[in-house]
Design a protein around this motif. Structure first.
Motif: not given
Length: 286
Positions: A158, A138, A162-163, A143, A134, A165-166
């Motif tokens: 997915n 960032c 998810s952690n 992304v 991540k 922010d996909c």
């Protein structure tokens, strides 16, 4: 109904195979091979993309002969390189939908292949790895977009990612993967031949091959030595993948000479006329 006696069937298949397909797969035998042969036999022909690809497709689509595997190029490749204004409206809508989701960020497309073990064979990302993933994304205004394989019933990546922010880039949300290729800045896969289609974009590819040894021993097998035909970094651990991703986002393709050599190996045509050649093939079948 597939009335083969009254129609000429031209098989477009769904890729330029890296993994062995059909009767040439290492994990088929007996009755299954007979079923594959029976499925292949009624086809008038199956198309291919290059001289090398023609050999692979001939091997997989027995009992079709070499002469029944013409080199036309693949129609869907046209959708990757053609002018956006020439795309059908629904595909333009997909592109605009994805642009809105990206909100100006770079897209790292993650598209892993199918594995026989399905979810049990997923990479087990640790919490520190997810945090580092991540942070890298960032800090590079990027992304991660996850495109799970169509045959993967688990559909778990997915959730797992998810952690970071996909974005969920499933076929339910974006039916045509070619639109994802158009906007992706980097493709991360493993052994999926989707990277071959992506080569037409001239953008970086990474293989996150965390299970390379076991995959080679237990799955279908490959037509080629992956080190010869994959023009980007082949990473067998998470840390090296992350380093390669940083390099790809900041410097692009590293070995341009190898990239072009591999691209020319799989594509005899560098135009957007593949669909036209297939149409002419169908017309000339009579």
């Amino acid at each position: 109904p597939c009335e083969y006696t009254n129609r000429n069937f031209v098989d477009l298949w769904h890729g330029i195979p890296l993994k062995r397909i059909g009767v040439s797969s290492l994990d088929v035998g007996g009755i299954k091979i007979d079923e594959i042969i029976a499925h292949n036999k009624p086809n008038k022909c199956v198309i291919s993309s290059s001289k090398i690809d023609r050999l692979a497709m001939t091997a997989g689509f027995y009992p079709l002969t070499y002469k029944q595997v013409p080199i036309t190029g693949l129609p869907r490749i046209d959708l990757i390189g053609m002018e956006e204004s020439m795309l059908p409206i629904d595909l333009q809508d997909e592109l605009n939908k994805l642009r809105n989701a990206l909100a100006g960020r770079k897209l790292v497309l993650y598209a892993p292949t199918f594995r026989n073990a399905q979810a049990e064979a997923y990479y087990d990302f640790s919490k520190p790895e997810l945090a580092n993933y991540k942070q890298l994304l960032c800090s590079n205004n990027a992304v991660l977009g996850v495109r799970e394989h169509m045959a993967d019933s688990g559909k778990g990546y997915n959730d797992i990612l998810s952690n970071v922010d996909c974005l969920n880039l499933s076929s339910d949300n974006y039916p045509n993967i070619e639109m994802l290729y158009r906007l992706a800045d980097v493709l991360i896969t493993d052994y999926s031949s989707c990277y071959i289609d992506y080569l037409s974009t001239r953008k970086p590819v990474i293989s996150f091959a965390y299970d390379l040894e076991s995959y080679m021993e237990s799955e279908r097998g490959l037509y080629y030595d992956i080190y010869d035909v994959f023009p980007g970094a082949i990473c067998t651990d998470f840390d090296s993948m992350l380093v390669s991703l940083f390099d790809a986002l900041n410097t692009g393709v590293k070995d341009v000479e190898k990239y072009e050599r591999v691209r020319h190996m799989f594509f005899d045509f560098d135009d957007q006329l593949n669909s036209q050649r297939v149409a002419e093939l169908v017309y000339n079948l009579g």
